[in-house]
Design a protein around this motif. Sequence first.
Motif, short mmCIF file in Angstrom:
data_model
loop_
_atom_site.label_atom_id
_atom_site.label_comp_id
_atom_site.label_asym_id
_atom_site.label_seq_id
_atom_site.Cartn_x
_atom_site.Cartn_y
_atom_site.Cartn_z
N VAL A 1 -39.40 -23.53 -5.19
CA VAL A 1 -40.61 -22.87 -4.69
C VAL A 1 -41.05 -23.49 -3.36
N PHE A 2 -41.14 -24.81 -3.31
CA PHE A 2 -41.76 -25.43 -2.14
C PHE A 2 -40.88 -25.42 -0.89
N GLN B 1 -41.34 -16.15 -3.36
CA GLN B 1 -40.31 -16.80 -4.19
C GLN B 1 -40.76 -16.88 -5.66
N ILE B 2 -42.04 -17.15 -5.89
CA ILE B 2 -42.56 -17.18 -7.26
C ILE B 2 -42.38 -15.81 -7.91
N ASP B 3 -42.74 -14.75 -7.20
CA ASP B 3 -42.59 -13.40 -7.76
C ASP B 3 -41.12 -13.07 -8.01
N ASN B 4 -40.28 -13.51 -7.09
CA ASN B 4 -38.84 -13.27 -7.22
C ASN B 4 -38.30 -13.99 -8.47
N SER C 1 -43.79 -26.95 -9.55
CA SER C 1 -44.03 -28.38 -9.72
C SER C 1 -44.49 -28.99 -8.40
N ILE C 2 -45.68 -29.57 -8.43
CA ILE C 2 -46.23 -30.12 -7.19
C ILE C 2 -45.64 -31.47 -6.82
N LEU C 3 -44.61 -31.89 -7.60
CA LEU C 3 -43.85 -33.06 -7.17
C LEU C 3 -43.22 -32.78 -5.79
#
Length: 223
Positions: free
Chosen positions: A198-199, A207-210, A8-10
């Motif tokens: 993520v961010f 982290q995304i892959d994890n 989420s790019i928030l």
Amino acid sequence: MSARINPSILSADFANFERDFNTIANADLIHVDVMDNHFVPNLTFGLPMVHRMQQITPKPLDVHLMISEVDKWAPGYAEAGAFSVTFHLEAAADPIALARRLRSIGARAGVAVKPGTSVDSILDSLIEFDQLLVMTVEPGFGGQSLIESTLEKVSAARRKIDQEKLDVWLQVDGGIDESNIARVAELGADTFVAGSAVFKADDRAKQIDNLRDLATAGFAHHH
Ligand code: DX5
Ligand code: ZN
């Protein structure tokens, strides 16, 4: 089946979206939170920004509309090229007509429910949608803790989707991180929004892959 991770790019840098998109290149979709300071007590951005974002990334955008009067506003996001447009059930006058309209424009149609909203009324119409978003926090802000009581809706929706062999993605959004994602996947969610998890990570792609690995393993155990 591999679980989907939609950052989420928030939680991104609002002055550097293009740069931040490049740090999440292995994401499945990019989750874009549109808020109008009316449906939720926070304000982000609207159609011109989403239109521009879709121009600067080849990634499909997963637009989450936290706005009122969606019957009027949601089709514009589909016309702007968003891959998926999710509106809130609480904000729609005619959710099924709106979903049909989004599909006719070429977008996937999603419907979202706040923590206090039942999914029962929508479960019998799931065939009209491509995604059901069960909010696991009150919409409006990133960085909140997952509300456990929302998870029974994930289980109920998964039962329905499996029973009727529907092709509907079951998404959760809010407070998802490496401590709970496997458990939520085991209840049947297959599509995960993660903002701060993520961010905030030093290596976002890792982290995304994890998160995806944890979710995919959890989903394999769902029954
Ligand atoms: C909240 C938004 C979420 C938010 C999630 O209203 O819909 O997409 O960015 O943020 P985290 O993952 O930090 O709870
Ligand atoms: Zn969201």
